[in-house]
Structures are given as structure tokens and as C-alpha cells.
Design an enzyme around this catalytic site. Structure first.
Site, PDB file in Angstrom:
ATOM      1  CD  GLU A   1       9.895 -19.846   1.022  1.00  0.00           C
ATOM      2  OE1 GLU A   1       8.807 -19.371   0.582  1.00  0.00           O
ATOM      3  OE2 GLU A   1      10.622 -21.214   0.666  1.00  0.00           O
TER       4      GLU A   1
ATOM      5  CG  ASP B   1       0.186 -15.298  -0.702  1.00  0.00           C
ATOM      6  OD1 ASP B   1       0.803 -15.476  -1.621  1.00  0.00           O
ATOM      7  OD2 ASP B   1      -0.053 -13.963  -0.356  1.00  0.00           O
TER       8      ASP B   1
END
Length: 263
Positions: free
Chosen positions: A51, A62
Site C-alpha cells: 500500500e 492516521d
């Protein structure tokens, strides 16, 4: 068949079923020109899927490690255009599935169809877009993704209802990204009972789509815990943190610590 589907089907048919290791890293980190070299070394190390994080200035899902890597990558000069330039020709050297993970705004600015077309041209197999609602994708963009042979990977969390998970399962291709907790990304040393119960709950739904678990996987123990309940596991923050303090040549050592059978 898309390379993502091929990789999972191959994994299920061999003796290491459920042990697919996917690695996330931020494009252009720690240095702008590291992207392609990281991808090549990861494949040589036995990683089954990669990814590639497209850095964004406001990465809400995140944790601090990946946020910091995104900031650094942007400061280094990484953009959507630069990433596409770097990945041009990647399929001459790399055969495993490549997924771009990023937020919707940069893709929208580039133009959704233009973005998908470029992904198809350079050999990207799918996208993960955490802030694109499932219904919006299904109603407005699914036909564009299908046109260019791209898989859009949907995320579920412990808070996602069984009804919604079933809906996601019905429209999914490739795999479902099982987020291990409701928090942001970040490495952990082990999973707690609540998370393991969530893994069992999803198993009991008997979904048709393969599942890969991400968030909180950082070592051999958490990798094995995750892959005992899914088709694979994704390591992000722990790998990004590793890149900060090590050269790309040390990547095989990181992979070996997670899954010794891969290298």
C-alpha cells in the site's frame, strides 16, 4: 482477474493460507526518491502486497507516525504527479499488487476519472480512500473504477454494524480492510480481548469477501494474531517508523522479524 484477487487466491491455495503480509509506506519518505526502491525491496523480501500512501496535509485517520511521514514527504516535494512519474514503468520490475491509499481531496483535485486512468496505465491495482463514503462511491464512482479495472477497498471497524458490513461485503471486490480498533493508526504489541472478540464476530458473519486486518500490527505476535482471523495483515506505522531509523537495504530484516517464512 485483478492482481489483488490473484494474490489472495494464491495465498488461500497454498500451505501458508491466511499469512498474506501487506506493507504500507508513505510515498516520498524518508526521501523523495525512495519510493520505487522501497517497493522493489519489499517484493524481494517476500511481501505479498504493498500500500503506497499518497501524503495529504490533513490525514485524519492516521496516527502521529504516519502523519509525520506525510508531512516530511510533502516537504520533500511529493505530489500526485510526482508519484505517478515515479511509478511509471514499475511493472517492468514488480509483479505483486500495488494499492494507493490516500484521501479523497487530492484525487478529486486531479480528477477522479483521470486519476483512475493513470493508475490503470502504470499498473496500480486498487485504491483505499478512508474518507470516501461507501454509498457515494457505489452511486457515483463505481462505474469509473470498473472501467479501469481498479478495486476500491472498503474499511470496517469494530463499530460497524453487521447490517452495514453485509452491505459492504455484497459490493466488495478484492478484500475488506478490517480496522482493528476505532482509534487512529499506530503500532501495538498485542491485541486485547475486545479486539479479538471483534475478529471472531466478523468470522462468524461468514462473509464472501476475503478480509485483511490493519491498524495496530507491529510484530510477529500481532501479525500471527491477525492472520489467525483473516486472510492477511497490514503493517504501516511500525514500518514507517523503521524506515526513519534504517536504510532501505535493511528492509528484509524487518520483514523477517514479522514473518520468518517470507524471506
Amino acid at each position: 482477474m485483478n492482481r489483488i484477487e490473484q494474490a489472495i487466491a494464491a495465498q488461500r491455495s497454498n500451505d501458508t493460507e491466511g499469512k498474506l503480509l501487506s506493507i504500507y509506506f508513505t510515498a516520498g519518505y524518508p526521501n523523495l526518491e525512495d519510493t520505487v526502491e522501497v517497493i522493489k525491496i519489499l517484493e524481494k523480501s517476500g511481501v505479498g502486497m504493498i500500500e503506497i500512501g499518497l501524503p495529504f496535509s490533513d490525514p485524519l485517520a492516521d496516527g502521529p507516525t504516519i502523519q509525520a511521514s506525510s508531512t516530511q514527504a510533502l516537504d520533500n516535494g511529493m505530489t500526485t504527479e510526482v508519484l505517478f512519474e515515479q511509478l511509471t514503468g514499475i511493472r517492468e520490475e514488480v509483479s505483486i499488487p500495488l494499492i494507493i491509499m490516500g484521501y479523497f481531496n487530492p484525487m478529486l483535485q486531479y480528477g477522479i476519472e483521470a486519476f483512475c486512468k493513470k493508475c490503470a496505465e502504470i499498473g496500480v491495482d486498487g485504491l483505499i480512500i478512508p474518507d470516501l463514503p461507501v454509498e457515494v462511491f457505489h452511486n457515483e464512482y463505481a462505474t469509473i473504477f470498473e472501467k479501469y479495472g481498479l478495486i476500491n477497498v472498503f474499511l470496517i471497524t469494530p463499530q460497524t454494524s453487521d447490517q452495514r458490513i453485509t452491505y459492504i461485503d455484497d459490493i466488495s471486490k478484492g478484500f475488506i480492510y478490517m480496522v482493528s480498533s476505532a482509534s487512529t493508526t499506530g503500532a501495538k504489541n498485542t491485541f486485547d480481548e475486545e479486539q479479538l472478540s471483534y475478529f471472531e464476530r466478523i468470522n462468524n458473519l461468514e462473509l464472501k469477501t476475503p478480509r485483511v486486518i490493519g491498524f495496530g500490527i507491529s510484530n510477529k505476535e500481532t501479525f500471527e494474531q491477525a492472520t489467525a482471523h483473516a486472510d492477511g495483515a497490514i503493517i504501516g506505522s511500525a514500518f514507517v517508523k523503521f524506515l526513519k531509523g534504517n536504510s532501505v537495504d535493511a528492509i528484509p530484516e524487518f520483514v523477517k522479524r514479522i514473518s520468518p517464512s517470507l524471506t
